[in-house]
Scaffold this active site. Structure first.
Site: not given
Ligand SMILES: O=C(CO)[C@H](O)[C@H](O)COP(=O)(O)O
Ligand SMILES: [Co+2]
Length: 216
Positions: A7, A32, A34, A36, A65, A67, A136, A174
């Protein structure tokens, strides 16, 4: 062989390209990413511009991913930027089936993500449509948190669901993955492990990846 997805949340953003090259050369299988939004989770990170910037720097699949609230609005931008896998949280998708189909119709792989408190039942009716299930093992929002062990029975549940379908569906974990917790995840049925701080917190990224990877 277990796949490792470093990540970049824990990378040095001032030298992101170099940090991606290092994990690719160290044997990583996915990168990966992330994403957000400060609403679905209490942190703001990466948008499509950054995905677009890192796309030419690696041959590895970009495992994005999301979020974020209202992911349907942003999925096309992430596909255009070069995402290979897009995963959405079931908690953020009132029309999960529609969202999964939207991702697939745009020509990339679709994943569904469950927070630690969300039951596996919520994905039962889309399991045949997805390429990946991400569980998660921390409450999403930040890197460097401790692994929540009570999620492990859910990994077994997802494995049973995937085996019953008989399709190739990745089971990804994750949050708080390190060489010790990685072993528990693989024993429970996971085949893709995300790790941020346990890889980028180490000087030797290749060694860190090798120590997390478990063979069965
Ligand atoms: O989705 C995430 C957080 O919401 C990250 O992928 C995850 O936390 C990785 O970091 P670490 O391995 O340090 O726990
Ligand atoms: Co993540």
């Amino acid at each position: 062989m277990t796949k490792i997805a470093p990540s970049i949340l824990s990378a040095d953003f001032a030298k992101l390209g170099q940090d991606i090259t290092e994990v690719e050369q160290g044997g990583a299988d996915y990168i990966h990413v992330d994403v957000m939004d400060g609403h679905f989770v209490p942190n703001i990170t990466i948008g499509p511009l950054v995905v677009d910037a890192i796309r030419p720097l690696t041959k590895l699949p970009l495992d994005v991913h999301l979020m974020i609230e209202n992911p349907d609005q942003y999925i096309p931008s992430f596909v255009k930027a070069g995402a290979d896998i897009i995963s959405v949280h079931v908690e953020a998708c009132p029309h999960l089936h529609r969202t999964v189909h939207m991702i697939k119709e745009l020509g990339v792989k679709a994943g569904v993500v469950l927070n630690p408190a969300t039951p596996v039942d919520t994905i039962k009716h889309v399991i045949e449509e997805v390429d990946l299930v991400l569980l998660m093992t921390v409450n999403p929002g930040f890197g460097g948190q401790s692994f929540i062990h009570s999620v492990l029975p859910k990994v077994k549940e997802v494995k049973e669901l995937v085996d019953a379908v008989g399709k190739e569906i990745d089971i990804e974990i994750d949050g708080g993955v390190n060489p010790e917790t990685a072993k528990l995840c693989v024993e429970a049925g996971a085949n893709v492990l995300v790790a941020g701080s346990a890889i980028y917190g180490k000087q030797d990224r290749k060694k860190a990846i090798e120590s997390i990877r478990q063979t069965r």
